[in-house]
Enzyme design. Structure first.
Site, mmCIF file in Angstrom:
data_model
loop_
_atom_site.group_PDB
_atom_site.id
_atom_site.type_symbol
_atom_site.label_atom_id
_atom_site.label_comp_id
_atom_site.label_asym_id
_atom_site.label_seq_id
_atom_site.Cartn_x
_atom_site.Cartn_y
_atom_site.Cartn_z
ATOM 1 N N LEU A 183 0.851 -1.191 0.000
ATOM 2 C CA LEU A 183 0.000 0.000 0.000
ATOM 3 C C LEU A 183 0.888 1.242 0.000
ATOM 4 C CD1 LEU A 183 -2.500 -1.398 2.625
ATOM 5 C CD2 LEU A 183 -3.032 -0.923 0.221
ATOM 6 N N HIS A 190 2.144 -10.863 9.873
ATOM 7 C CA HIS A 190 3.265 -11.242 9.003
ATOM 8 C C HIS A 190 3.922 -12.503 9.565
ATOM 9 C CE1 HIS A 190 6.633 -10.715 6.263
ATOM 10 N NE2 HIS A 190 7.412 -11.033 7.273
ATOM 11 N N ASP A 195 6.423 -3.960 6.339
ATOM 12 C CA ASP A 195 6.550 -4.861 7.496
ATOM 13 C C ASP A 195 7.369 -4.216 8.620
ATOM 14 O OD1 ASP A 195 5.093 -6.821 6.098
ATOM 15 O OD2 ASP A 195 6.905 -7.643 5.200
HETATM 16 C C1 GRF Z 1 -0.930 -15.525 6.575
HETATM 17 O O1 GRF Z 1 -0.096 -16.583 6.912
HETATM 18 C C2 GRF Z 1 -0.291 -14.212 6.976
HETATM 19 O O2 GRF Z 1 0.767 -14.342 7.850
HETATM 20 C C3 GRF Z 1 0.233 -13.647 5.693
HETATM 21 O O3 GRF Z 1 -0.576 -14.153 4.703
HETATM 22 C C4 GRF Z 1 -1.102 -15.394 5.095
HETATM 23 C C5 GRF Z 1 -2.526 -15.416 4.646
HETATM 24 O O4 GRF Z 1 -3.031 -16.699 4.532
HETATM 25 N N1 GRF Z 1 0.279 -12.214 5.766
HETATM 26 P P1 GRF Z 1 -4.583 -16.935 4.249
HETATM 27 O O5 GRF Z 1 -4.892 -16.374 2.871
HETATM 28 O O6 GRF Z 1 -5.340 -16.226 5.310
HETATM 29 O O7 GRF Z 1 -4.774 -18.401 4.294
#
Ligand code: GRF
Length: 220
Positions: A99, A115, A151
């Site tokens: 973003l 994350h 991040d």
């Molecule tokens: C999660 O593991 C998160 O840490 C990362 O993206 C993943 C999303 O997985 N930012 P999902 O699409 O919710 O299964």
């Protein structure tokens, strides 16, 4: 759950399978967290996460970056879409687009992300491959406020898992995701209870600046 305050109104942004969204929906429906999802928005019209939202009776919207000339154009359309729902927080759950600064500043302190690493270690993509390559003894996941630095925003909570002998990306990610599915809803409930906020560029808990991220207790 904090039952006294009104539910935290959120919009969830995702790009993929939406297992994190599903965890939030499940906790909401079980009455364990004081959260209301106003809408789920995706940059991928085929994202399974949108189907999960529809199945739960939540409004959805898909915006394709291809329909906009540049990042700013997309971010602007995304912001207008979000504004329709007047959420208190924007919750990124596997949203795979960066973003832009003006978007982040417009919703300053009101965007959350999860994350899959123990930030500040392993910002960016492919955290599982990178942690295995590095030979770290532990990995994990972090919930943080989003700033313009990728991040890099103030950390709220982390959960650690041991890297086991013989782990591959699949086995390690399964254990981390299990934690994510509990930790993210827990953070949202604390925000609903007005215990956590971002102020002066920092995360605060119970009106005190957080010097270290909270450690998630998976037994709770
Ligand atoms: C999660 O593991 C998160 O840490 C990362 O993206 C993943 C999303 O997985 N930012 P999902 O699409 O919710 O299964």
């Amino acid at each position: 759950m904090n039952g006294s305050a009104s539910p935290l109104q959120i919009v969830v942004l995702l790009s993929g399978s939406g297992t994190t969204l599903q965890a939030i929906i499940d906790e909401m429906q079980a009455g364990n967290i004081n959260v209301e999802i106003k809408a789920v928005i995706s940059d991928q019209s085929q994202a399974t996460g949108l189907t999960r939202a529809e199945n739960a009776g939540i409004e959805t919207c898909a915006l394709s970056p291809r329909d906009y000339p540049d990042r700013q154009g997309f971010d602007h359309a995304l912001a207008s879409c979000i504004d329709r729902y007047k959420p208190q927080y924007i919750v990124l759950a596997g949203f795979m687009r960066i973003l832009g600064k003006s978007f982040v500043e417009r919703f300053a302190g009101k965007i959350l992300n999860i994350h899959p690493s123990l930030l500040p270690r392993f910002r960016g993509l492919d955290t599982y491959a990178r942690v295995l390559e590095a030979g770290d003894a532990e990995h994990g996941t972090s919930v943080h406020f989003v700033t313009a630095e990728l991040d890099g925003g103030p950390l709220i909570m982390q959960s650690r898992v041991k890297v086991l002998e013989g782990d591959d990306e699949e086995s390690l990610s399964a254990r981390v995701k299990e934690r994510e599915r509990k930790m993210y809803p827990a953070v949202l409930d604390m925000i609903a209870a007005k215990r956590i906020e971002m102020k002066d560029g920092q995360a605060w808990l119970d009106n005190q600046p957080l010097d270290h991220p909270l450690e998630f207790d998976p037994s709770k």
